[in-house]
Design an enzyme around this catalytic site. Structure first.
Site, PDB file in Angstrom:
ATOM      1  N   TRP A 162       0.813  -1.227   0.000  1.00 24.19           N
ATOM      2  CA  TRP A 162       0.000   0.000   0.000  1.00 24.19           C
ATOM      3  C   TRP A 162       0.844   1.273   0.000  1.00 24.19           C
ATOM      4  CZ3 TRP A 162       1.747   2.428   4.230  1.00 24.19           C
ATOM      5  CH2 TRP A 162       2.212   1.640   5.284  1.00 24.19           C
ATOM      6  N   LYS A 186      -2.870  -8.658  -7.335  1.00 29.24           N
ATOM      7  CA  LYS A 186      -3.598  -8.386  -6.086  1.00 29.24           C
ATOM      8  C   LYS A 186      -2.915  -7.238  -5.354  1.00 29.24           C
ATOM      9  CE  LYS A 186      -3.580  -9.353  -1.828  1.00 29.24           C
ATOM     10  NZ  LYS A 186      -4.143  -8.084  -1.313  1.00 29.24           N
ATOM     11  N   PRO A 187      -3.529  -6.054  -5.406  1.00 30.56           N
ATOM     12  CA  PRO A 187      -2.941  -4.932  -4.653  1.00 30.56           C
ATOM     13  C   PRO A 187      -3.336  -5.029  -3.181  1.00 30.56           C
ATOM     14  CG  PRO A 187      -4.840  -4.194  -5.912  1.00 30.56           C
ATOM     15  CD  PRO A 187      -4.731  -5.677  -6.137  1.00 30.56           C
ATOM     16  N   GLU A 189      -5.238  -4.488   0.196  1.00 33.43           N
ATOM     17  CA  GLU A 189      -6.653  -4.257   0.540  1.00 33.43           C
ATOM     18  C   GLU A 189      -6.871  -2.880   1.161  1.00 33.43           C
ATOM     19  OE1 GLU A 189      -4.494  -6.386   1.780  1.00 33.43           O
ATOM     20  OE2 GLU A 189      -4.872  -6.937   3.866  1.00 33.43           O
ATOM     21  N   GLY A 219      -4.704 -10.462   2.364  1.00 35.71           N
ATOM     22  CA  GLY A 219      -3.632 -11.378   1.998  1.00 35.71           C
ATOM     23  C   GLY A 219      -3.937 -12.811   2.391  1.00 35.71           C
ATOM     24  N   THR A 241       8.722  -8.553   4.904  1.00 34.10           N
ATOM     25  CA  THR A 241       9.574  -9.745   4.940  1.00 34.10           C
ATOM     26  C   THR A 241       8.812 -10.964   5.470  1.00 34.10           C
ATOM     27  OG1 THR A 241      11.592  -8.473   5.051  1.00 34.10           O
ATOM     28  CG2 THR A 241      11.690 -10.680   5.992  1.00 34.10           C
ATOM     29  N   GLY A 244       6.643 -12.220   2.744  1.00 29.19           N
ATOM     30  CA  GLY A 244       7.479 -12.814   1.695  1.00 29.19           C
ATOM     31  C   GLY A 244       7.911 -14.217   2.066  1.00 29.19           C
ATOM     32  N   GLU A 261      10.578  -8.562  -3.259  1.00 32.76           N
ATOM     33  CA  GLU A 261      11.127  -7.250  -2.882  1.00 32.76           C
ATOM     34  C   GLU A 261      10.575  -6.937  -1.502  1.00 32.76           C
ATOM     35  OE1 GLU A 261      13.249  -5.455  -4.476  1.00 32.76           O
ATOM     36  OE2 GLU A 261      13.263  -6.486  -6.398  1.00 32.76           O
ATOM     37  N   GLU A 394      11.970  -2.725  11.092  1.00 33.82           N
ATOM     38  CA  GLU A 394      11.442  -1.734  10.153  1.00 33.82           C
ATOM     39  C   GLU A 394      10.201  -1.093  10.776  1.00 33.82           C
ATOM     40  OE1 GLU A 394       9.543  -3.187   6.526  1.00 33.82           O
ATOM     41  OE2 GLU A 394      10.642  -1.665   5.403  1.00 33.82           O
ATOM     42  N   ILE A 395      10.213   0.235  10.892  1.00 29.76           N
ATOM     43  CA  ILE A 395       9.075   0.933  11.514  1.00 29.76           C
ATOM     44  C   ILE A 395       8.117   1.434  10.435  1.00 29.76           C
ATOM     45  CG2 ILE A 395       8.412   2.869  12.999  1.00 29.76           C
ATOM     46  CD1 ILE A 395      11.150   2.540  14.407  1.00 29.76           C
TER      47      ILE A 395
HETATM   48  P1  NAD Z   1       2.462  -6.815   3.525  1.00 29.61           P
HETATM   49  O1  NAD Z   1       3.495  -7.859   3.387  1.00 29.61           O
HETATM   50  O2  NAD Z   1       1.608  -6.795   4.742  1.00 29.61           O
HETATM   51  O3  NAD Z   1       1.441  -6.881   2.290  1.00 29.61           O
HETATM   52  C1  NAD Z   1       1.871  -6.805   0.963  1.00 29.61           C
HETATM   53  C2  NAD Z   1       0.837  -7.482   0.081  1.00 29.61           C
HETATM   54  O4  NAD Z   1       0.818  -8.871   0.397  1.00 29.61           O
HETATM   55  C3  NAD Z   1      -0.592  -6.988   0.290  1.00 29.61           C
HETATM   56  O5  NAD Z   1      -1.249  -6.976  -0.948  1.00 29.61           O
HETATM   57  C4  NAD Z   1      -1.174  -8.061   1.204  1.00 29.61           C
HETATM   58  O6  NAD Z   1      -2.579  -8.179   1.126  1.00 29.61           O
HETATM   59  C5  NAD Z   1      -0.497  -9.294   0.655  1.00 29.61           C
HETATM   60  N1  NAD Z   1      -0.436 -10.426   1.587  1.00 29.61           N
HETATM   61  C6  NAD Z   1      -0.372 -10.397   2.943  1.00 29.61           C
HETATM   62  N2  NAD Z   1      -0.328 -11.660   3.435  1.00 29.61           N
HETATM   63  C7  NAD Z   1      -0.352 -12.494   2.366  1.00 29.61           C
HETATM   64  C8  NAD Z   1      -0.323 -13.911   2.214  1.00 29.61           C
HETATM   65  N3  NAD Z   1      -0.261 -14.718   3.268  1.00 29.61           N
HETATM   66  N4  NAD Z   1      -0.369 -14.433   0.976  1.00 29.61           N
HETATM   67  C9  NAD Z   1      -0.404 -13.625  -0.113  1.00 29.61           C
HETATM   68  N5  NAD Z   1      -0.456 -12.273  -0.041  1.00 29.61           N
HETATM   69  C10 NAD Z   1      -0.409 -11.713   1.189  1.00 29.61           C
HETATM   70  O7  NAD Z   1       3.212  -5.444   3.301  1.00 29.61           O
HETATM   71  P2  NAD Z   1       2.604  -3.994   3.380  1.00 29.61           P
HETATM   72  O8  NAD Z   1       2.385  -3.670   4.820  1.00 29.61           O
HETATM   73  O9  NAD Z   1       1.471  -3.877   2.423  1.00 29.61           O
HETATM   74  O10 NAD Z   1       3.819  -3.137   2.781  1.00 29.61           O
HETATM   75  C11 NAD Z   1       4.865  -2.696   3.542  1.00 29.61           C
HETATM   76  C12 NAD Z   1       6.080  -3.594   3.366  1.00 29.61           C
HETATM   77  O11 NAD Z   1       6.451  -3.680   1.994  1.00 29.61           O
HETATM   78  C13 NAD Z   1       7.302  -3.041   4.071  1.00 29.61           C
HETATM   79  O12 NAD Z   1       7.968  -4.079   4.739  1.00 29.61           O
HETATM   80  C14 NAD Z   1       8.156  -2.500   2.937  1.00 29.61           C
HETATM   81  O13 NAD Z   1       9.531  -2.425   3.225  1.00 29.61           O
HETATM   82  C15 NAD Z   1       7.861  -3.476   1.852  1.00 29.61           C
HETATM   83  N6  NAD Z   1       8.191  -2.893   0.548  1.00 29.61           N
HETATM   84  C16 NAD Z   1       9.293  -3.348  -0.132  1.00 29.61           C
HETATM   85  C17 NAD Z   1       9.653  -2.772  -1.353  1.00 29.61           C
HETATM   86  C18 NAD Z   1      10.897  -3.214  -2.114  1.00 29.61           C
HETATM   87  O14 NAD Z   1      11.019  -2.865  -3.284  1.00 29.61           O
HETATM   88  N7  NAD Z   1      11.812  -3.939  -1.498  1.00 29.61           N
HETATM   89  C19 NAD Z   1       8.876  -1.741  -1.885  1.00 29.61           C
HETATM   90  C20 NAD Z   1       7.765  -1.306  -1.150  1.00 29.61           C
HETATM   91  C21 NAD Z   1       7.422  -1.899   0.051  1.00 29.61           C
END
Ligand code: NAD
Length: 501
Positions: A162, A186-187, A189, A219, A241, A244, A261, A394-395
């Protein structure tokens, strides 16, 4: 042309999936998620979550488009024309996309302008990259010609966060489809509005049905159904992370390639030999741009003892003057954080810092001038050690952590003492200092005397827990295409004839 927001745009009361180029009619019953404006805390729309059945329809659409649709088989010039048309249509609708992005994410227009241009440019860039790919031939073995071709890999699941919805979703999608792949996106939510409109615009620009399908939802439900789907060939994920890791576990069991990423806790190292004025500007931009919600934030500011007092004092004075406000306002530097739970999480790190012996230098509270909205004061703490949680976790908000150091070796050791390795910033006019940092810092990108210059042609991604794989032309070629070797004899070959005496 400078992008401004001069008017409001309509918002659908219910956001649904977009499958096969068509908006999906909502099922009579389903799980709805509130879509909230972080500036006013008002409900602006609802999202009807895509369940596993709907994800399956989206994957089947992408599969059809890949297995029998025109996209993977299209002449590259035609495919390029469509990707260029997408770029042009996105630019034509830039104000609406910027409006939706600011409204739903709270990101200030100052950031969103760059994201909108990046989104459009991603389609042009990857169209060029894909149109210039070439293969290999081998003729060393006498009588044989062996040639190696690249083919699109299949159907991708693309999952985005987001904190920069348009820029990051478009990066995944453009680098995937330019090669002839199809995908299901899937962006997050929390921020569905701008990305939903972006995908509609792909089809207004002439994308064939099913090449990009959009599903929305949590997710744990929609994301999980997408990652686990047997017809998804690869996953491109940008996010946290922990997520991921969970995705890689599922994908690993199914032997699906993943590009991840992930997060960061990047050091921004300011040496006594820095141009202090520039380093100060860079440190402020590194942590407060994009509301501090960026993977590449310079969130751990390491300052050499000789400049520490002056630099930190001036950093605090500047942080206290940052213009907080309506993200659509031209002059706003920091808008509200994206959602309530996130604001609470970022604020909770003030107590975490203090429990670990840190001193609060400034901020640490909701911004008092606002009755509504998830606004937070730009915050900075002086940590007592790099082991403190505020130095290791990471904050992801406008929250800077300072540490001081004495020598070049100390700086490099502290910078590398992290489970992350996404980017690092170095500020020094001394060549040896710069070269040592460039060589010894363990991170995917090292920025010297510049904050956040993203060279699209170069790889971008993380060491260690900041990710697997890279964004960029070569990395996208390797991730999103398969290699095929074809071996042909030039003259009819002599073969042993089994069963013939
Ligand atoms: P998040 O991991 O909570 O969510 C990212 C996406 O994954 C969302 O669309 C979410 O709905 C989905 N998701 C969550 N759980 C899932 C699951 N079990 N299975 C499949 N999809 C799932 O991250 P966030 O809070 O949306 O974003 C912030 C994080 O993203 C930070 O840690 C930031 O550092 C990282 N980020 C990394 C980069 C990069 O290029 N390295 C760029 C931007 C953000």
């Amino acid at each position: 042309m400078t992008l401004s927001i001069t008017r409001q745009f309509p918002i659908a009361p219910l956001v649904t999936s977009l499958i096969d180029g068509e908006s999906v009619a909502p099922k009579p019953k389903g799980f709805d998620i509130d879509v909230v404006n972080p500036t006013t805390e008002q409900l602006i729309s609802r999202l009807r979550e895509a369940d596993a059945d709907e994800v399956d329809s989206a994957v089947r659409s992408a599969r059809r488009a890949f297995d029998s649709g025109p996209w993977p088989r299209m002449d590259i010039n035609r495919r390029k024309d469509i990707l260029y048309a997408i770029r042009d249509h996105l630019r034509k609708n830039a104000e609406e996309l910027a409006y939706l992005e600011c409204l739903n994410s709270g990101l200030p227009l100052q950031s969103v302008r760059g994201h909108v241009e990046r989104m459009a440019r991603n389609f042009e860039f990857f169209a060029e990259v894909a149109s210039n790919v070439h293969g290999e031939t081998y003729t060393q073995t006498a009588g044989y010609l062996t040639y190696v071709t690249r083919e699109p890999k299949g159907v991708a699941g693309c999952i985005s966060p987001w904190n920069a919805p348009l820029a990051l979703s478009s990066m995944r999608v453009a680098s995937c489809i330019a090669w002839g792949n199809t995908c299901v996106l899937k962006p997050s939510e929390f921020t569905p509005l701008s990305v939903r409109r972006m995908v509609e615009i792909f089809y207004e620009a002439g994308l064939p049905p099913g090449v990009v399908n959009l599903v929305n939802g949590r997710g744990s439900v929609t994301g999980n159904a997408l990652v686990s789907h047997p017809d998804i060939d690869m996953i491109g994920f940008t996010g946290g992370t922990a997520t991921g890791r969970a995705i890689a576990e599922i994908a690993g069991r199914q032997l699906k390639p993943v590009a991840l990423e992930l997060g960061g806790k990047s050091a921004n190292i300011i040496f006594d030999t820095a141009d202090v004025e520039r380093a100060l500007d860079g440190a402020l931009a590194g942590i407060f741009a994009n509301n501090g919600q960026q993977c590449l934030a310079g969130s751990r500011i390491l300052v050499q003892r000789g400049v520490a007092d002056v630099l930190i004092e001036r950093f605090v004075a500047r942080a206290e003057k940052i213009r907080i406000g309506d993200p659509m306002n031209e002059t706003t530097e920091i808008g509200p954080l994206a959602f309530r739970a996130h604001l609470d999480r970022v604020l909770s790190y003030v107590a975490v810092a203090q429990a670990d012996g840190a001193t609060l230098l400034t901020g640490g509270k909701r911004a008092a001038a606002f009755e509504k909205g998830w606004f937070m004061e730009p915050t900075a703490v002086m940590a007592s050690s790099n082991d403190a949680r505020v130095c290791q976790e990471e904050i992801f908000g406008p929250f800077a952590t300072f540490l001081t150091f004495d020598t070049l070796d100390d700086a490099i050791r502290i910078a590398n003492d992290s489970k992350f390795g996404l980017v690092n910033y170095v500020w020094s006019e001394d060549l040896h200092t710069v070269m040592r940092c460039s060589r010894d810092i363990r991170a995917g990108t090292v920025w010297i005397n510049t904050p956040m210059m993203r060279e699209l042609r170069a790889p971008f991604g993380g060491y260690k827990e900041s990710g697997i794989g890279r964004d960029g032309p070569q990395a996208s070629l390797e991730f999103f295409t398969e290699l095929k070797s074809t071996i042909i004899p030039i003259d009819p070959i002599k073969m042993h004839r089994f069963g013939v005496s």
